[in-house]
Design a protein around this motif. Structure first.
Motif, PDB file in Angstrom:
ATOM      1  N   ALA A 243      -0.389   0.724 -28.431  1.00 35.72           N
ATOM      2  CA  ALA A 243      -1.409   0.166 -27.547  1.00 35.72           C
ATOM      3  C   ALA A 243      -2.781   0.636 -27.984  1.00 35.72           C
ATOM      4  CB  ALA A 243      -1.138   0.580 -26.108  1.00 35.72           C
ATOM      5  N   ASP A 244      -3.722  -0.261 -27.879  1.00 33.18           N
ATOM      6  CA  ASP A 244      -5.124   0.089 -28.076  1.00 33.18           C
ATOM      7  C   ASP A 244      -5.892  -0.515 -26.909  1.00 33.18           C
ATOM      8  OD1 ASP A 244      -5.480  -2.639 -28.670  1.00 33.18           O
ATOM      9  OD2 ASP A 244      -5.511  -2.306 -30.817  1.00 33.18           O
ATOM     10  N   LYS A 245      -7.209  -0.551 -26.991  1.00 35.33           N
ATOM     11  CA  LYS A 245      -7.972  -1.029 -25.846  1.00 35.33           C
ATOM     12  C   LYS A 245      -7.826  -2.536 -25.627  1.00 35.33           C
ATOM     13  CE  LYS A 245     -12.508  -1.727 -27.927  1.00 35.33           C
ATOM     14  NZ  LYS A 245     -13.888  -1.291 -27.881  1.00 35.33           N
ATOM     15  N   ARG A 246      -7.321  -3.265 -26.614  1.00 41.22           N
ATOM     16  CA  ARG A 246      -7.181  -4.704 -26.490  1.00 41.22           C
ATOM     17  C   ARG A 246      -5.782  -5.178 -26.133  1.00 41.22           C
ATOM     18  NH1 ARG A 246     -10.435  -3.688 -30.442  1.00 41.22           N
ATOM     19  NH2 ARG A 246      -8.985  -3.889 -32.148  1.00 41.22           N
ATOM     20  N   GLU A 247      -4.725  -4.503 -26.649  1.00 44.65           N
ATOM     21  CA  GLU A 247      -3.381  -5.054 -26.466  1.00 44.65           C
ATOM     22  C   GLU A 247      -2.282  -4.004 -26.590  1.00 44.65           C
ATOM     23  OE1 GLU A 247      -3.314  -7.977 -29.559  1.00 44.65           O
ATOM     24  OE2 GLU A 247      -2.914  -6.519 -31.121  1.00 44.65           O
ATOM     25  N   PHE A 248      -1.120  -4.392 -26.057  1.00 45.82           N
ATOM     26  CA  PHE A 248       0.142  -3.683 -26.276  1.00 45.82           C
ATOM     27  C   PHE A 248       0.856  -4.453 -27.380  1.00 45.82           C
ATOM     28  CE2 PHE A 248      -0.812  -2.459 -21.969  1.00 45.82           C
ATOM     29  CZ  PHE A 248      -0.295  -1.180 -21.831  1.00 45.82           C
ATOM     30  N   ASP A 249       1.354  -3.764 -28.377  1.00 45.22           N
ATOM     31  CA  ASP A 249       2.025  -4.397 -29.503  1.00 45.22           C
ATOM     32  C   ASP A 249       3.469  -3.911 -29.536  1.00 45.22           C
ATOM     33  OD1 ASP A 249       2.817  -5.549 -31.860  1.00 45.22           O
ATOM     34  OD2 ASP A 249       1.399  -4.467 -33.122  1.00 45.22           O
ATOM     35  N   PHE A 250       4.416  -4.805 -29.246  1.00 45.00           N
ATOM     36  CA  PHE A 250       5.840  -4.491 -29.242  1.00 45.00           C
ATOM     37  C   PHE A 250       6.408  -4.910 -30.592  1.00 45.00           C
ATOM     38  CE2 PHE A 250       4.562  -4.900 -24.919  1.00 45.00           C
ATOM     39  CZ  PHE A 250       5.350  -4.041 -24.198  1.00 45.00           C
ATOM     40  N   PHE A 251       6.947  -3.946 -31.347  1.00 44.00           N
ATOM     41  CA  PHE A 251       7.426  -4.211 -32.699  1.00 44.00           C
ATOM     42  C   PHE A 251       8.905  -3.849 -32.799  1.00 44.00           C
ATOM     43  CE2 PHE A 251       8.042  -2.898 -37.165  1.00 44.00           C
ATOM     44  CZ  PHE A 251       7.700  -4.092 -37.774  1.00 44.00           C
ATOM     45  N   PHE A 252       9.737  -4.841 -33.142  1.00 44.33           N
ATOM     46  CA  PHE A 252      11.183  -4.660 -33.272  1.00 44.33           C
ATOM     47  C   PHE A 252      11.581  -4.702 -34.736  1.00 44.33           C
ATOM     48  CE2 PHE A 252      10.577  -6.442 -29.099  1.00 44.33           C
ATOM     49  CZ  PHE A 252      11.517  -5.808 -28.307  1.00 44.33           C
ATOM     50  N   THR A 253      12.509  -3.858 -35.110  1.00 41.90           N
ATOM     51  CA  THR A 253      13.183  -3.961 -36.400  1.00 41.90           C
ATOM     52  C   THR A 253      14.658  -4.170 -36.106  1.00 41.90           C
ATOM     53  OG1 THR A 253      13.431  -1.570 -36.533  1.00 41.90           O
ATOM     54  CG2 THR A 253      11.531  -2.512 -37.636  1.00 41.90           C
ATOM     55  N   ILE A 254      15.200  -5.265 -36.592  1.00 43.27           N
ATOM     56  CA  ILE A 254      16.587  -5.629 -36.308  1.00 43.27           C
ATOM     57  C   ILE A 254      17.374  -5.571 -37.602  1.00 43.27           C
ATOM     58  CG2 ILE A 254      18.096  -7.439 -35.420  1.00 43.27           C
ATOM     59  CD1 ILE A 254      15.607  -8.385 -33.811  1.00 43.27           C
TER      60      ILE A 254
END
Length: 164
Positions: free
Chosen positions: A51-62
């Motif tokens: 997360a930063d001041k602009r967004e939450f970034d959800f990152f998956f590795t499958i």
């Protein structure tokens, strides 16, 4: 007697709320502060939330062969004890390495999509794969549900503090 009082005085320091392990770093390109949960292992996959001041970034590795995702791929997130679900489209690059990510806008108030992760246990992530009719289902165990919820409860206040 003094040792007992001293031990009681130290008790709040051992409370579970103090167990937050959030990684803080400065983005090398924008020089802005960023917080991260680090990788949380799941069934044949893992997730990292930044997360930063602009967004939450959800990152998956499958894990697995030929897990191809493009901009038409989606993830449906199922929650415990209800028919509630969230659907997000892949905002990452087209790839066949099993990498999927989506973002949620950050703001002065915690976004509704993120609030769900804080209050309701996540049971499944269901991914559509563009080279297959069969979805990839990642089911979380009870321990994984707790770990993910705990990490999100640690990350959300830190992310909110970045928005000023």
């Amino acid at each position: 007697m003094k040792t007992i009082l001293f031990a009681i005085a130290l008790l709040p320091l051992a409370a579970p709320a103090q167990d937050c392990i959030i990684k803080k770093e400065t983005d090398q390109f924008t020089r802005e502060m960023k917080v991260s949960t680090g990788y949380i292992p799941l069934q044949s996959s893992s997730i990292s939330v930044d997360a930063d001041k602009r967004e939450f970034d959800f990152f998956f590795t499958i894990e697995g062969i030929d897990k191809c995702f493009d901009d038409q791929s989606t993830v449906v997130i199922m929650f415990e004890g209800s028919k509630q679900k969230n659907t997000f489209r892949n905002s990452g690059s087209t790839n066949c390495e099993g990498l999927f990510h989506f973002t949620v806008r950050n703001g002065p108030e915690t976004p509704f999509a993120v609030k769900r992760f804080l209050t309701i246990k996540t049971t499944q992530f269901i991914f559509t794969v563009n080279n297959s009719q069969k979805p990839v289902i990642v089911t979380l165990t009870a321990a994984q549900q707790e770990a993910f919820m705990k990490a999100m409860n640690c990350l959300a206040p830190e992310a909110k503090a970045l928005v000023k």
